[in-house]
Scaffold this motif. Structure first.
Motif, PDB file in Angstrom:
ATOM      1  N   GLU A  23       0.971  -1.571   0.757  1.00 47.18           N
ATOM      2  CA  GLU A  23      -0.481   0.035   0.156  1.00 47.18           C
ATOM      3  C   GLU A  23       0.705   1.431   0.032  1.00 47.18           C
ATOM      4  O   GLU A  23       0.212   2.171  -0.785  1.00 47.18           O
ATOM      5  N   GLN A  24       2.242   1.216   0.570  1.00 47.56           N
ATOM      6  CA  GLN A  24       2.690   2.378   0.479  1.00 47.56           C
ATOM      7  C   GLN A  24       3.587   3.096  -0.775  1.00 47.56           C
ATOM      8  O   GLN A  24       3.525   3.449  -1.388  1.00 47.56           O
ATOM      9  N   ILE A  25       4.130   1.646  -1.503  1.00 43.54           N
ATOM     10  CA  ILE A  25       4.604   1.589  -2.678  1.00 43.54           C
ATOM     11  C   ILE A  25       3.248   1.580  -3.437  1.00 43.54           C
ATOM     12  O   ILE A  25       3.891   3.342  -4.640  1.00 43.54           O
ATOM     13  N   ALA A  26       2.081   1.824  -3.657  1.00 43.80           N
ATOM     14  CA  ALA A  26       1.243   2.066  -4.134  1.00 43.80           C
ATOM     15  C   ALA A  26       0.644   4.085  -4.500  1.00 43.80           C
ATOM     16  O   ALA A  26       0.352   4.819  -4.562  1.00 43.80           O
ATOM     17  N   LEU A  27       1.306   4.000  -2.381  1.00 44.23           N
ATOM     18  CA  LEU A  27       0.748   5.575  -2.252  1.00 44.23           C
ATOM     19  C   LEU A  27       1.368   6.763  -3.266  1.00 44.23           C
ATOM     20  O   LEU A  27       1.636   7.499  -3.596  1.00 44.23           O
ATOM     21  N   ASP A  28       3.039   5.764  -3.335  1.00 45.82           N
ATOM     22  CA  ASP A  28       4.410   6.460  -3.248  1.00 45.82           C
ATOM     23  C   ASP A  28       4.221   6.725  -4.964  1.00 45.82           C
ATOM     24  O   ASP A  28       4.383   7.710  -5.518  1.00 45.82           O
ATOM     25  N   ASP A  29       3.410   5.302  -6.343  1.00 36.91           N
ATOM     26  CA  ASP A  29       3.519   5.474  -7.368  1.00 36.91           C
ATOM     27  C   ASP A  29       2.188   6.106  -7.901  1.00 36.91           C
ATOM     28  O   ASP A  29       2.463   6.977  -8.657  1.00 36.91           O
ATOM     29  N   ARG A  30       1.399   6.463  -6.817  1.00 40.07           N
ATOM     30  CA  ARG A  30       0.022   7.397  -7.376  1.00 40.07           C
ATOM     31  C   ARG A  30       0.152   8.804  -7.163  1.00 40.07           C
ATOM     32  O   ARG A  30      -0.006   9.711  -8.139  1.00 40.07           O
ATOM     33  N   ALA A  31       0.686   8.965  -6.107  1.00 37.79           N
ATOM     34  CA  ALA A  31       1.798  10.188  -6.253  1.00 37.79           C
ATOM     35  C   ALA A  31       2.771  10.835  -7.548  1.00 37.79           C
ATOM     36  O   ALA A  31       2.491  11.733  -8.344  1.00 37.79           O
ATOM     37  N   GLY A  34       0.845  10.403 -10.722  1.00 36.75           N
ATOM     38  CA  GLY A  34      -1.140  11.194 -10.407  1.00 36.75           C
ATOM     39  C   GLY A  34      -2.950  10.902 -10.575  1.00 36.75           C
ATOM     40  O   GLY A  34      -2.894  10.907 -11.421  1.00 36.75           O
ATOM     41  N   LEU A  35      -2.590   9.751  -9.706  1.00 36.23           N
ATOM     42  CA  LEU A  35      -3.704   8.501  -9.789  1.00 36.23           C
ATOM     43  C   LEU A  35      -4.592   8.896  -8.762  1.00 36.23           C
ATOM     44  O   LEU A  35      -4.007   8.892  -7.560  1.00 36.23           O
ATOM     45  N   PRO A  36      -5.816   8.274  -9.609  1.00 34.95           N
ATOM     46  CA  PRO A  36      -6.947   8.026  -7.696  1.00 34.95           C
ATOM     47  C   PRO A  36      -6.234   6.850  -7.193  1.00 34.95           C
ATOM     48  O   PRO A  36      -5.444   6.033  -7.137  1.00 34.95           O
ATOM     49  N   GLU A  37      -7.088   6.957  -6.152  1.00 37.25           N
ATOM     50  CA  GLU A  37      -6.901   5.686  -5.047  1.00 37.25           C
ATOM     51  C   GLU A  37      -7.220   4.558  -6.004  1.00 37.25           C
ATOM     52  O   GLU A  37      -8.325   4.257  -6.618  1.00 37.25           O
ATOM     53  N   LEU A  38      -6.959   3.458  -6.167  1.00 33.37           N
ATOM     54  CA  LEU A  38      -6.639   1.973  -6.456  1.00 33.37           C
ATOM     55  C   LEU A  38      -6.869   0.956  -5.365  1.00 33.37           C
ATOM     56  O   LEU A  38      -6.355   0.862  -4.501  1.00 33.37           O
TER      57      LEU A  38
END
Length: 243
Positions: A23-31, A34-38
């Motif tokens: 989840e932390q890796i996904a959060l960093d990648d989204r930031a 510029g991706l929405p919550e997935l």
């Protein structure tokens, strides 16, 4: 009550820790992108190396296949146009799972997710490939419907032609780095319908969130091995930093 943690509780704790990492890796990648919550889904990881398929494994598979084909040929080939019996339909529903119609590209998303795992479920296929008489009967019926004259010998030769030179060590004879070496129509009924708990969770998460993308992490019992952003167009691998 014992203070020692049960194996199931310990595994749940490890999975929670691994999911938090993903989840932390996904959060960093989204930031970064510029991706929405997935959704973030944890799958098992096949981390085996490949090796040349041992000759004895090939021979063991063909010996077992020959016996399975002989068993299947003792039964009358089923007319695929006939409706399924109530018993068969119930068994299919109990065993299974169906792709949700609300996400037309779900099969592509599932395929990309399996590619991130690299087929941990396939490792139980050994020298049988989950092929039993019911699967051979289905293949025989399909080929017959296509106008082919199917014999036990021709069916054995068809399967033998797909046995690879290399596979994942100790896994199913057909398990290769590009997935199953068998065309889908020749795979076992179990292989064609099986969906692991993680993929079922992924399906539910996408349907409930109305998304067609998710972060899929593949982990062994201790470490994250791979993380990818999976979409209907495929998977984008995310480089994991050394911890």
């Amino acid at each position: 009550m014992s203070s020692r943690e049960s194996p199931i509780a310990a595994q749940r704790a490890r999975n929670a820790h691994l999911t938090a990492q993903a989840e932390q890796i996904a959060l960093d990648d989204r930031a970064e992108h510029g991706l929405p919550e997935l959704p973030v889904i944890l799958l098992p990881a096949n981390s085996r190396n490949t090796t040349e398929l041992p000759e004895e494994s090939r021979d063991a598979f063909l010996d077992q296949l020959r016996a399975t084909i002989a068993e299947a040929f003792r039964e009358t080939v089923r007319d695929n146009r006939a409706p399924m019996s109530a018993e068969a339909e119930s068994a299919r529903q109990d065993a299974g799972w169906a792709l949700p119609t609300s996400i037309p590209a779900m099969s592509d998303i599932i395929g990309a997710s399996c590619g991130t795992c690299r087929g941990e479920c396939c490792t139980a296929g050994g020298t049988h490939g989950f092929l039993h008489a019911d699967s051979i009967l289905r293949v025989r019926a399909q080929l017959t419907d296509d106008g082919e004259t199917v014999t036990a010998e021709s069916l054995e030769a068809r399967y033998a032609s797909h046995v690879p030179m290399r596979h994942y060590r100790g896994s199913c004879v057909f398990h290769t780095t590009t997935g199953c070496n068998l065309p889908r129509a020749l795979r076992s009924n179990l292989c064609n319908r099986y969906v692991c708990g993680g993929l079922a969770q992924l399906t539910r998460a996408l349907v409930s969130s109305a998304q067609t993308s998710a972060y899929v992490a593949a982990a062994d019992s201790v470490h994250l091995r791979r993380v990818a952003l999976v979409t209907e167009r495929g998977a984008r691998a995310i480089t994991l930093r050394e911890s």
